[in-house]
Write a protein that holds these residues in place. Structure first.
Motif, PDB file in Angstrom:
ATOM      1  N   ARG A  63       0.834  -1.197   0.000  1.00 53.59           N
ATOM      2  CA  ARG A  63       0.000   0.000   0.000  1.00 53.59           C
ATOM      3  C   ARG A  63       0.877   1.259   0.000  1.00 53.59           C
ATOM      4  O   ARG A  63       0.630   2.196   0.739  1.00 53.59           O
ATOM      5  CB  ARG A  63      -0.896   0.000   1.251  1.00 53.59           C
ATOM      6  CG  ARG A  63      -1.869  -1.168   1.339  1.00 53.59           C
ATOM      7  CD  ARG A  63      -2.922  -1.089   0.240  1.00 53.59           C
ATOM      8  NE  ARG A  63      -3.612   0.178   0.271  1.00 53.59           N
ATOM      9  CZ  ARG A  63      -4.773   0.374   0.921  1.00 53.59           C
ATOM     10  NH1 ARG A  63      -5.336  -0.622   1.570  1.00 53.59           N
ATOM     11  NH2 ARG A  63      -5.354   1.546   0.915  1.00 53.59           N
ATOM     12  N   PHE A  66      -0.564   4.775   0.006  1.00 54.02           N
ATOM     13  CA  PHE A  66      -1.398   5.239   1.122  1.00 54.02           C
ATOM     14  C   PHE A  66      -0.598   6.233   1.962  1.00 54.02           C
ATOM     15  O   PHE A  66       0.404   5.880   2.589  1.00 54.02           O
ATOM     16  CB  PHE A  66      -1.835   4.052   1.982  1.00 54.02           C
ATOM     17  CG  PHE A  66      -2.694   4.443   3.161  1.00 54.02           C
ATOM     18  CD1 PHE A  66      -3.993   4.880   2.980  1.00 54.02           C
ATOM     19  CD2 PHE A  66      -2.189   4.365   4.458  1.00 54.02           C
ATOM     20  CE1 PHE A  66      -4.787   5.244   4.065  1.00 54.02           C
ATOM     21  CE2 PHE A  66      -2.973   4.720   5.546  1.00 54.02           C
ATOM     22  CZ  PHE A  66      -4.277   5.152   5.350  1.00 54.02           C
ATOM     23  N   ASP A 148      -7.873   9.491   8.201  1.00 50.47           N
ATOM     24  CA  ASP A 148      -7.839   8.403   7.234  1.00 50.47           C
ATOM     25  C   ASP A 148      -6.997   7.238   7.721  1.00 50.47           C
ATOM     26  O   ASP A 148      -6.805   6.263   7.001  1.00 50.47           O
ATOM     27  CB  ASP A 148      -7.354   8.880   5.862  1.00 50.47           C
ATOM     28  CG  ASP A 148      -6.234   9.899   5.942  1.00 50.47           C
ATOM     29  OD1 ASP A 148      -5.703  10.124   7.037  1.00 50.47           O
ATOM     30  OD2 ASP A 148      -5.889  10.486   4.901  1.00 50.47           O
ATOM     31  N   PRO A 174     -14.128   7.147   2.737  1.00 53.53           N
ATOM     32  CA  PRO A 174     -13.854   5.916   1.987  1.00 53.53           C
ATOM     33  C   PRO A 174     -12.364   5.782   1.675  1.00 53.53           C
ATOM     34  O   PRO A 174     -11.704   6.748   1.323  1.00 53.53           O
ATOM     35  CB  PRO A 174     -14.672   6.101   0.706  1.00 53.53           C
ATOM     36  CG  PRO A 174     -15.806   6.992   1.126  1.00 53.53           C
ATOM     37  CD  PRO A 174     -15.204   7.952   2.117  1.00 53.53           C
ATOM     38  N   GLY A 175     -11.856   4.569   1.839  1.00 50.05           N
ATOM     39  CA  GLY A 175     -10.444   4.318   1.586  1.00 50.05           C
ATOM     40  C   GLY A 175      -9.565   4.434   2.811  1.00 50.05           C
ATOM     41  O   GLY A 175      -8.393   4.045   2.775  1.00 50.05           O
ATOM     42  N   LEU A 177      -8.051   3.604   6.570  1.00 54.14           N
ATOM     43  CA  LEU A 177      -7.681   2.336   7.192  1.00 54.14           C
ATOM     44  C   LEU A 177      -7.908   2.392   8.700  1.00 54.14           C
ATOM     45  O   LEU A 177      -7.505   3.351   9.359  1.00 54.14           O
ATOM     46  CB  LEU A 177      -6.216   1.999   6.918  1.00 54.14           C
ATOM     47  CG  LEU A 177      -5.826   1.686   5.481  1.00 54.14           C
ATOM     48  CD1 LEU A 177      -4.329   1.406   5.401  1.00 54.14           C
ATOM     49  CD2 LEU A 177      -6.616   0.496   4.941  1.00 54.14           C
ATOM     50  N   ASN A 222     -14.540  -2.301   2.683  1.00 53.42           N
ATOM     51  CA  ASN A 222     -14.066  -2.695   1.365  1.00 53.42           C
ATOM     52  C   ASN A 222     -13.231  -3.954   1.413  1.00 53.42           C
ATOM     53  O   ASN A 222     -13.329  -4.826   0.552  1.00 53.42           O
ATOM     54  CB  ASN A 222     -13.187  -1.580   0.763  1.00 53.42           C
ATOM     55  CG  ASN A 222     -13.950  -0.691  -0.185  1.00 53.42           C
ATOM     56  OD1 ASN A 222     -15.106  -0.948  -0.504  1.00 53.42           O
ATOM     57  ND2 ASN A 222     -13.314   0.362  -0.626  1.00 53.42           N
ATOM     58  N   ASP A 223     -12.359  -4.026   2.425  1.00 55.69           N
ATOM     59  CA  ASP A 223     -11.332  -5.055   2.417  1.00 55.69           C
ATOM     60  C   ASP A 223     -10.805  -5.246   3.826  1.00 55.69           C
ATOM     61  O   ASP A 223     -10.809  -4.311   4.627  1.00 55.69           O
ATOM     62  CB  ASP A 223     -10.195  -4.621   1.479  1.00 55.69           C
ATOM     63  CG  ASP A 223      -9.045  -5.603   1.471  1.00 55.69           C
ATOM     64  OD1 ASP A 223      -7.981  -5.253   2.032  1.00 55.69           O
ATOM     65  OD2 ASP A 223      -9.183  -6.695   0.919  1.00 55.69           O
ATOM     66  N   GLU A 234     -10.364  -1.595   5.606  1.00 58.54           N
ATOM     67  CA  GLU A 234     -10.501  -0.434   4.712  1.00 58.54           C
ATOM     68  C   GLU A 234     -11.959   0.021   4.658  1.00 58.54           C
ATOM     69  O   GLU A 234     -12.869  -0.772   4.407  1.00 58.54           O
ATOM     70  CB  GLU A 234     -10.014  -0.777   3.304  1.00 58.54           C
ATOM     71  CG  GLU A 234     -10.090   0.406   2.354  1.00 58.54           C
ATOM     72  CD  GLU A 234      -9.582   0.075   0.964  1.00 58.54           C
ATOM     73  OE1 GLU A 234     -10.044   0.717  -0.009  1.00 58.54           O
ATOM     74  OE2 GLU A 234      -8.728  -0.825   0.847  1.00 58.54           O
ATOM     75  N   ARG A 235     -12.161   1.303   4.885  1.00 63.26           N
ATOM     76  CA  ARG A 235     -13.518   1.883   4.871  1.00 63.26           C
ATOM     77  C   ARG A 235     -14.112   1.808   3.475  1.00 63.26           C
ATOM     78  O   ARG A 235     -13.468   2.140   2.477  1.00 63.26           O
ATOM     79  CB  ARG A 235     -13.448   3.341   5.329  1.00 63.26           C
ATOM     80  CG  ARG A 235     -14.791   4.095   5.283  1.00 63.26           C
ATOM     81  CD  ARG A 235     -15.719   3.616   6.379  1.00 63.26           C
ATOM     82  NE  ARG A 235     -16.823   4.526   6.581  1.00 63.26           N
ATOM     83  CZ  ARG A 235     -17.995   4.472   5.919  1.00 63.26           C
ATOM     84  NH1 ARG A 235     -18.195   3.545   5.010  1.00 63.26           N
ATOM     85  NH2 ARG A 235     -18.950   5.341   6.184  1.00 63.26           N
ATOM     86  N   SER A 237     -17.450   2.486   0.644  1.00 63.69           N
ATOM     87  CA  SER A 237     -17.997   3.697   0.031  1.00 63.69           C
ATOM     88  C   SER A 237     -19.353   4.103   0.592  1.00 63.69           C
ATOM     89  O   SER A 237     -19.823   5.216   0.336  1.00 63.69           O
ATOM     90  CB  SER A 237     -18.129   3.489  -1.478  1.00 63.69           C
ATOM     91  OG  SER A 237     -18.984   2.383  -1.755  1.00 63.69           O
TER      92      SER A 237
END
Length: 278
Positions: A63, A66, A148, A174-175, A177, A222-223, A234-235, A237
């Motif tokens: 990542r 990130f 984030d 979103p996105g 961690l 998300n993941d 992972e946040r 959407s």
């Protein structure tokens, strides 16, 4: 155009011994590996062993793009973790909370003063991670933009960890961690759990529930990346209209026992037989 990964930030770390880690000019003493031959001088007390750091290095090597601008940490202790993450990511704002009733250590205060970081890094003591209202308040008032990256290295207990997650995760963009450390303590053969963890529900249960949420296609998560020492969530959407009432279990779909049973061939014949026998 193919992006070339930047130098991994973890390459800046130098292990002088099992219990001594250097990050540029900063010294961290790893308390899990504490020896009687310490000669590192002034240092941060650090509760992250080398295998955990290597797991983080592996994860963030994948990542490399990130770059969190705002970090929220649960768990301060000596401040070493704050410094570790701040030096690696250089966020614009970094806030950390802890349940303990104490003050920042002298070495941590020296770090803030010498680098003029008092406005960018702030600690909040006497804060229970299970206090959803206070955590939400800190998120909304201490950051201009939602964090984030959130790192939970606090109680390691199911109930307060879930409370923190439900309070903070919905407020992330979103996105982002959300990292939970030491989720697997229930399964570490060489680990003797503290007395206060005896009989408590293990964090494994929360990881299962988070995984169920991913499988339920709710777009909240998300993941999930699971390592032995931490889990990174992972946040997704999905916008949560009322974050204050967010309940993880409401975003998990499970087949009921009856639905599961009736899907088994011959189930009804078995039930009729049992009714007749009884």
């Amino acid at each position: 155009m193919l992006q070339v990964p930047q130098q991994n930030m973890f390459d800046r770390l130098i292990w002088k011994s099992d219990d001594c880690l250097l990050l540029d000019d900063l010294v961290f003493r790893v308390m899990h590996q504490k020896t009687g031959k310490w000669s590192g001088g002034e240092h941060f007390i650090f509760y992250k062993i080398q295998p955990l750091i290597e797991q983080y290095a592996h994860y963030f090597r994948r990542r490399y793009d990130f770059q969190p601008k705002n970090i929220f940490e649960l768990g301060i202790f000596d401040g070493g973790s704050i410094v570790f993450w701040h030096e690696l990511f250089k966020p614009q704002k970094h806030v950390a909370v802890d349940l303990a009733d104490r003050m920042d250590s002298p070495y941590f205060q020296k770090y803030l003063t010498s680098r003029d970081l008092s406005d960018r890094i702030q600690t909040v003591w006497k804060t229970d991670q299970a206090d959803k209202s206070k955590l939400s308040y800190l998120m909304r008032t201490m950051f201009d933009v939602a964090p984030d990256l959130i790192i939970d290295d606090a109680s390691h207990l199911y109930e307060p960890t879930l409370a923190s997650f439900e309070a903070l995760f919905p407020l992330m963009a979103p996105g982002g961690l959300y990292i939970i450390e030491d989720w697997a303590w229930e399964h570490w053969r060489d680990f003797i759990a503290p007395p206060e963890w005896s009989g408590r529900k293990p964090l494994t249960q929360l990881i299962i529930e988070l995984t169920e949420s991913v499988g339920s296609w709710t777009n909240i998560i998300n993941d999930i990346a699971i390592y032995q020492g931490f889990v990174a969530i992972e946040r997704g959407s999905r916008i949560i209209e009322d974050p204050a009432s967010f309940n993880l279990k409401e975003h998990i779909y499970r087949r009921s026992v009856d639905q599961f049973a009736t899907s088994i061939p011959g189930y009804q014949r078995i039930i009729n037989y049992l009714k007749h026998r009884l």
